[in-house]
Design a protein around this motif. Structure first.
Motif, PDB file in Angstrom:
ATOM      1  N   VAL A   1      46.773 115.565  62.355  1.00  0.00           N
ATOM      2  CA  VAL A   1      47.810 116.098  61.755  1.00  0.00           C
ATOM      3  C   VAL A   1      48.191 117.920  61.371  1.00  0.00           C
ATOM      4  N   VAL A   2      46.745 117.902  61.234  1.00  0.00           N
ATOM      5  CA  VAL A   2      46.448 119.341  60.795  1.00  0.00           C
ATOM      6  C   VAL A   2      46.840 119.655  62.383  1.00  0.00           C
ATOM      7  N   ILE A   3      45.736 118.845  62.897  1.00  0.00           N
ATOM      8  CA  ILE A   3      45.705 120.124  64.041  1.00  0.00           C
ATOM      9  C   ILE A   3      46.573 120.114  64.671  1.00  0.00           C
ATOM     10  N   THR A   4      47.540 118.674  64.886  1.00  0.00           N
ATOM     11  CA  THR A   4      48.801 119.360  65.934  1.00  0.00           C
ATOM     12  C   THR A   4      49.641 120.445  65.431  1.00  0.00           C
ATOM     13  N   ILE A   5      49.520 120.503  63.820  1.00  0.00           N
ATOM     14  CA  ILE A   5      50.585 122.201  63.372  1.00  0.00           C
ATOM     15  C   ILE A   5      50.358 123.190  64.010  1.00  0.00           C
ATOM     16  N   ALA A   6      48.934 122.978  63.560  1.00  0.00           N
ATOM     17  CA  ALA A   6      48.430 124.448  63.031  1.00  0.00           C
ATOM     18  C   ALA A   6      48.661 125.213  65.329  1.00  0.00           C
ATOM     19  N   GLU A   7      48.225 124.097  66.096  1.00  0.00           N
ATOM     20  CA  GLU A   7      48.360 123.900  67.460  1.00  0.00           C
ATOM     21  C   GLU A   7      49.417 124.203  68.019  1.00  0.00           C
TER      22      GLU A   7
ATOM     23  N   GLY B   1      45.244 136.771  73.530  1.00  0.00           N
ATOM     24  CA  GLY B   1      43.367 135.606  73.429  1.00  0.00           C
ATOM     25  C   GLY B   1      42.867 135.982  72.055  1.00  0.00           C
ATOM     26  N   LYS B   2      43.203 136.323  71.272  1.00  0.00           N
ATOM     27  CA  LYS B   2      42.706 136.416  69.623  1.00  0.00           C
ATOM     28  C   LYS B   2      43.008 135.381  68.619  1.00  0.00           C
ATOM     29  N   LEU B   3      43.732 135.883  68.681  1.00  0.00           N
ATOM     30  CA  LEU B   3      45.284 134.309  68.110  1.00  0.00           C
ATOM     31  C   LEU B   3      44.883 132.835  68.770  1.00  0.00           C
ATOM     32  N   MET B   4      44.844 132.340  70.052  1.00  0.00           N
ATOM     33  CA  MET B   4      44.184 131.337  70.999  1.00  0.00           C
ATOM     34  C   MET B   4      43.056 130.625  70.173  1.00  0.00           C
ATOM     35  N   MET B   5      41.331 132.409  70.309  1.00  0.00           N
ATOM     36  CA  MET B   5      40.843 131.776  69.795  1.00  0.00           C
ATOM     37  C   MET B   5      40.649 131.386  68.051  1.00  0.00           C
ATOM     38  N   ILE B   6      41.423 131.716  67.447  1.00  0.00           N
ATOM     39  CA  ILE B   6      41.300 131.625  66.267  1.00  0.00           C
ATOM     40  C   ILE B   6      41.824 130.028  66.158  1.00  0.00           C
ATOM     41  N   VAL B   7      42.795 129.490  66.572  1.00  0.00           N
ATOM     42  CA  VAL B   7      43.187 128.237  66.736  1.00  0.00           C
ATOM     43  C   VAL B   7      42.855 127.099  67.402  1.00  0.00           C
ATOM     44  N   ALA B   8      41.633 127.797  68.580  1.00  0.00           N
ATOM     45  CA  ALA B   8      41.503 126.747  69.317  1.00  0.00           C
ATOM     46  C   ALA B   8      39.812 126.403  68.410  1.00  0.00           C
ATOM     47  N   ILE B   9      39.145 127.487  67.817  1.00  0.00           N
ATOM     48  CA  ILE B   9      38.057 126.817  66.672  1.00  0.00           C
ATOM     49  C   ILE B   9      38.172 126.578  65.655  1.00  0.00           C
ATOM     50  N   VAL B  10      39.601 126.471  64.942  1.00  0.00           N
ATOM     51  CA  VAL B  10      39.908 125.470  63.776  1.00  0.00           C
ATOM     52  C   VAL B  10      40.193 123.929  64.504  1.00  0.00           C
ATOM     53  N   GLY B  11      41.346 124.044  65.570  1.00  0.00           N
ATOM     54  CA  GLY B  11      41.084 122.821  66.262  1.00  0.00           C
ATOM     55  C   GLY B  11      39.365 122.089  67.062  1.00  0.00           C
ATOM     56  N   LEU B  12      38.533 122.893  67.514  1.00  0.00           N
ATOM     57  CA  LEU B  12      37.293 122.358  67.609  1.00  0.00           C
ATOM     58  C   LEU B  12      36.905 122.251  66.914  1.00  0.00           C
ATOM     59  N   VAL B  13      36.134 122.779  65.135  1.00  0.00           N
ATOM     60  CA  VAL B  13      35.392 121.917  64.022  1.00  0.00           C
ATOM     61  C   VAL B  13      36.531 120.693  63.374  1.00  0.00           C
ATOM     62  N   ALA B  14      37.952 120.718  63.822  1.00  0.00           N
ATOM     63  CA  ALA B  14      38.385 119.192  63.245  1.00  0.00           C
ATOM     64  C   ALA B  14      38.204 118.505  63.936  1.00  0.00           C
ATOM     65  N   ASN B  15      38.163 118.678  65.545  1.00  0.00           N
ATOM     66  CA  ASN B  15      38.601 117.730  66.352  1.00  0.00           C
ATOM     67  C   ASN B  15      37.137 116.937  66.342  1.00  0.00           C
ATOM     68  N   PHE B  16      35.967 118.159  65.992  1.00  0.00           N
ATOM     69  CA  PHE B  16      34.234 117.327  66.088  1.00  0.00           C
ATOM     70  C   PHE B  16      34.237 116.277  64.858  1.00  0.00           C
ATOM     71  N   ILE B  17      34.356 116.961  64.175  1.00  0.00           N
ATOM     72  CA  ILE B  17      34.634 116.210  63.419  1.00  0.00           C
ATOM     73  C   ILE B  17      35.648 114.898  62.977  1.00  0.00           C
ATOM     74  N   SER B  18      36.041 114.536  63.349  1.00  0.00           N
ATOM     75  CA  SER B  18      37.168 113.237  63.905  1.00  0.00           C
ATOM     76  C   SER B  18      35.883 112.212  64.989  1.00  0.00           C
ATOM     77  N   MET B  19      35.336 113.307  65.836  1.00  0.00           N
ATOM     78  CA  MET B  19      34.169 112.006  66.693  1.00  0.00           C
ATOM     79  C   MET B  19      33.409 112.135  66.008  1.00  0.00           C
ATOM     80  N   LEU B  20      33.003 112.987  64.992  1.00  0.00           N
ATOM     81  CA  LEU B  20      31.610 112.316  64.654  1.00  0.00           C
ATOM     82  C   LEU B  20      31.877 111.310  63.549  1.00  0.00           C
ATOM     83  N   ILE B  21      33.363 111.353  62.751  1.00  0.00           N
ATOM     84  CA  ILE B  21      33.369 109.826  62.208  1.00  0.00           C
ATOM     85  C   ILE B  21      33.885 108.317  62.776  1.00  0.00           C
ATOM     86  N   LEU B  22      34.638 108.693  63.832  1.00  0.00           N
ATOM     87  CA  LEU B  22      34.202 107.547  64.793  1.00  0.00           C
ATOM     88  C   LEU B  22      32.766 107.376  65.543  1.00  0.00           C
ATOM     89  N   PHE B  23      31.642 108.011  66.000  1.00  0.00           N
ATOM     90  CA  PHE B  23      31.452 107.550  66.578  1.00  0.00           C
ATOM     91  C   PHE B  23      30.325 106.106  66.741  1.00  0.00           C
TER      92      PHE B  23
END
Length: 293
Positions: free
Chosen positions: A20-26, A112-134
Motif C-alpha cells: 500500500v505504501v509503495i503504491t501510493i509513493a509510486e 530522472g532524479k525523482l524517478m530514481m528516488i521513488v524507485a529506490i524506495v520501492g525497490l527496498v520495500a519490494n525486496f523486503i516483501s519478497m524475503l518475507i514470502l520466500f
C-alpha cells in the motif's frame, strides 16, 4: 487455525501494508516525474495488494477442516487463488508491453532524479516483501504466485532505477520503456508456469510420478499379483492421492488384507510421497485389465 496458517497470515499482512505504501509513493512519483516505469510499477503494486488479499483469504479457507460438504477439505482454494493471480499478472504485463511500445514511438520528458528516488524506495520495500514470502514458495503454490508478484515488482524497481540513471546522465528516455518490456517478457514466462501447474491440479492431472514404477513397486509385495484401474491426482501441490484395484492371492483373510494395505500405503508414501491411498482388493476380476482404463 494451525500454526502454519497463522504464520502465513502474518506474512500476508506485512506484505500488504508495504505494498500500500509503495503504491501510493509510486503513483505520485510517476505522475510528477513522467516515468512510465514508475506508473507501471505502481499499477503492479496496486494489483499486488489485491492479489495478496486474495491469497490471504484463500490461505484462511484452505485451513478449514474437512466436512460433509468438502470431504477432501478446502486446500484447492489456494490453487484457485494462484491461478487467478497469475492470470491477472499476465494481463497487466501485456498492458505494460503495449504501453511501452507506444511510449517508444512518442518519448516524453522524464524527471530522472525523482524517478530514481521513488524507485529506490520501492525497490527496498519490494525486496523486503519478497524475503518475507520466500520461505513458503517451495511448498505452497499460493505463496509462490504471490512471491512472483513481489519478485516482478522488485525486478521492475531495479529496471526503473537503472533507467533513471540513463535518463539523468544522458537523457535517454527510451531506456525506461525498453527495460519495462524486457522485464515483462520474463514475467510472462514465470506467470505461465504458475498457470500451467495450477491448471494441472484443478484438472486432476497426474503428478510427475512414473506409474510403471508404482506398478513394479507394488508387485514386489508377494501377495499382490496384479494392479489395474489406477487413478492418481493431487488436491494441492503437496497432497497426492492414489486409487487402484489390486489383485491378490486367493484365500487371504481380512487381517492379511489389512496388513497389505498398510504396507502399500507406507511404500507409496516413502517412495512417491503419495499421501492418501484407496485400494480395492480382487482375486481374478480385472486381472487382465491394463494399468490405466
Amino acid at each position: 487455525m494451525d500454526e502454519t496458517h497463522k504464520t502465513s497470515g502474518s506474512k500476508f499482512l506485512i506484505v500488504t501494508l508495504l505494498n500500500v505504501v509503495i503504491t501510493i509513493a509510486e503513483f505520485i512519483g510517476g505522475l510528477v516525474s513522467g516515468s512510465l516505469g514508475l506508473l507501471s510499477d505502481a499499477l503492479h503494486n496496486l494489483q499486488d495488494t489485491l492479489s495478496i488479499i486474495i491469497a490471504y483469504i484463500a490461505d484462511l479457507i484452505s485451513g478449514k477442516k474437512n466436512d460433509a460438504a468438502k470431504t477432501f477439505g478446502y486446500k484447492r482454494a489456494e490453487i484457485i487463488a494462484a491461478f487467478v493471480n497469475a492470470s491477472v499478472l499476465i494481463v497487466i504485463t501485456v498492458f505494460m508491453v503495449v504501453e511501452s511500445i507506444n511510449r517508444l514511438g512518442s518519448p516524453q520528458r522524464i524527471d530522472g532524479k525523482l524517478m530514481m528516488i521513488v524507485a529506490i524506495v520501492g525497490l527496498v520495500a519490494n525486496f523486503i516483501s519478497m524475503l518475507i514470502l520466500f520461505s513458503g514458495t517451495k511448498n505452497n503454490l499460493n505463496i509462490r504466485a504471490t512471491f512472483l508478484h513481489m519478485l516482478s515488482d522488485t525486478l521492475s524497481s531495479v529496471g526503473v532505477v537503472i533507467a533513471s540513471v540513463f535518463v539523468t546522465l544522458f537523457n535517454w528516455t527510451w531506456v525506461d520503456p525498453v527495460i519495462t518490456i524486457v522485464i515483462a517478457i520474463w514475467l510472462l514466462k514465470e506467470a505461465f508456469d504458475v498457470i500451467k501447474e495450477s491448471t494441472n491440479i484443478l484438472m486432476e492431472s497426474s503428478p510427475e510420478i512414473d506409474l510403471e514404477e508404482v506398478q513394479s513397486t507394488l508387485l514386489e509385495i508377494p501377495e499382490i499379483v496384479g494392479i489395474h484401474h489406477v487413478h492418481i491426482w493431487m488436491i494441492d501441490e503437496n497432497y497426492c492421492i492414489l486409487d487402484a484395484h489390486i489383485n491378490v492371492q486367493k484365500n487371504l483373510n481380512l487381517s492379511e488384507l489389512d496388513e497389505i494395505y498398510s504396507r502399500v500405503g507406507n511404500l507409496l508414501k516413502e517412495k512417491f510421497n503419495i499421501s492418501h491411498v484407496t485400494l480395492q482388493a480382487e482375486c481374478d476380476r480385472g486381472l487382465d485389465k491394463p494399468l490405466i482404463e
